[in-house]
Design a protein around this motif. Structure first.
Motif, PDB file in Angstrom:
ATOM      1  N   SER A  86      44.536  53.710  49.540  1.00  0.00           N
ATOM      2  CA  SER A  86      43.107  53.435  49.636  1.00  0.00           C
ATOM      3  C   SER A  86      42.807  52.416  50.728  1.00  0.00           C
ATOM      4  O   SER A  86      43.510  51.430  50.902  1.00  0.00           O
ATOM      5  N   ASP A  87      41.717  52.666  51.451  1.00  0.00           N
ATOM      6  CA  ASP A  87      41.248  51.718  52.459  1.00  0.00           C
ATOM      7  C   ASP A  87      40.149  50.813  51.900  1.00  0.00           C
ATOM      8  O   ASP A  87      39.593  49.994  52.631  1.00  0.00           O
ATOM      9  N   ALA A  88      39.851  50.970  50.617  1.00  0.00           N
ATOM     10  CA  ALA A  88      38.774  50.183  50.015  1.00  0.00           C
ATOM     11  C   ALA A  88      39.145  48.701  49.971  1.00  0.00           C
ATOM     12  O   ALA A  88      40.293  48.344  49.719  1.00  0.00           O
ATOM     13  N   ILE A  89      38.172  47.862  50.231  1.00  0.00           N
ATOM     14  CA  ILE A  89      38.365  46.414  50.140  1.00  0.00           C
ATOM     15  C   ILE A  89      37.439  45.907  49.047  1.00  0.00           C
ATOM     16  O   ILE A  89      36.216  46.061  49.128  1.00  0.00           O
ATOM     17  N   VAL A  90      38.018  45.332  48.029  1.00  0.00           N
ATOM     18  CA  VAL A  90      37.249  44.763  46.926  1.00  0.00           C
ATOM     19  C   VAL A  90      37.126  43.269  47.192  1.00  0.00           C
ATOM     20  O   VAL A  90      38.118  42.592  47.459  1.00  0.00           O
ATOM     21  N   ARG A  91      35.903  42.772  47.116  1.00  0.00           N
ATOM     22  CA  ARG A  91      35.664  41.366  47.452  1.00  0.00           C
ATOM     23  C   ARG A  91      35.179  40.576  46.239  1.00  0.00           C
ATOM     24  O   ARG A  91      34.468  41.097  45.394  1.00  0.00           O
ATOM     25  N   ALA A  92      35.575  39.318  46.207  1.00  0.00           N
ATOM     26  CA  ALA A  92      35.110  38.394  45.169  1.00  0.00           C
ATOM     27  C   ALA A  92      33.660  38.015  45.471  1.00  0.00           C
ATOM     28  O   ALA A  92      33.123  38.343  46.540  1.00  0.00           O
ATOM     29  N   THR A  93      33.031  37.311  44.563  1.00  0.00           N
ATOM     30  CA  THR A  93      31.621  36.936  44.751  1.00  0.00           C
ATOM     31  C   THR A  93      31.423  36.034  45.963  1.00  0.00           C
ATOM     32  O   THR A  93      30.338  36.006  46.528  1.00  0.00           O
ATOM     33  N   ASP A  94      32.473  35.330  46.398  1.00  0.00           N
ATOM     34  CA  ASP A  94      32.345  34.485  47.590  1.00  0.00           C
ATOM     35  C   ASP A  94      32.629  35.250  48.881  1.00  0.00           C
ATOM     36  O   ASP A  94      32.615  34.687  49.972  1.00  0.00           O
TER      37      ASP A  94
END
Length: 73
Positions: A41-49
């Motif tokens: 997967s090329d998806a990037i999951v980001r935190a709230t910051d």
């Protein structure tokens, strides 16, 4: 699902029903398929910051763990 069903037959029937409902075939190697789907997967999951989370498997693979590599063979 398994925690709520006491009977193994009920669990297997529920799995079959879910597969039929989602029009999914039975996986030959479910763990391997999950790993490949996540690792590719090329998806990037980001935190709230806004900072990116590491992937579920980070840099781990079965190939770089001798104990698991031998078990998979």
């Amino acid at each position: 699902m398994e925690a709520t069903l006491a009977d193994e037959d009920e669990i297997n029937e529920a799995r079959d029903e879910i597969r039929r409902s989602l029009d999914l075939g039975e996986a030959d190697d479910a763990v391997g398929a999950l790993y490949e789907a996540i690792a590719a997967s090329d998806a990037i999951v980001r935190a709230t910051d806004g900072s990116p989370f590491t992937t579920l498997f980070n840099r781990f693979s079965i190939d770089n763990n001798p104990m698991l590599r031998n078990a998979a063979a």
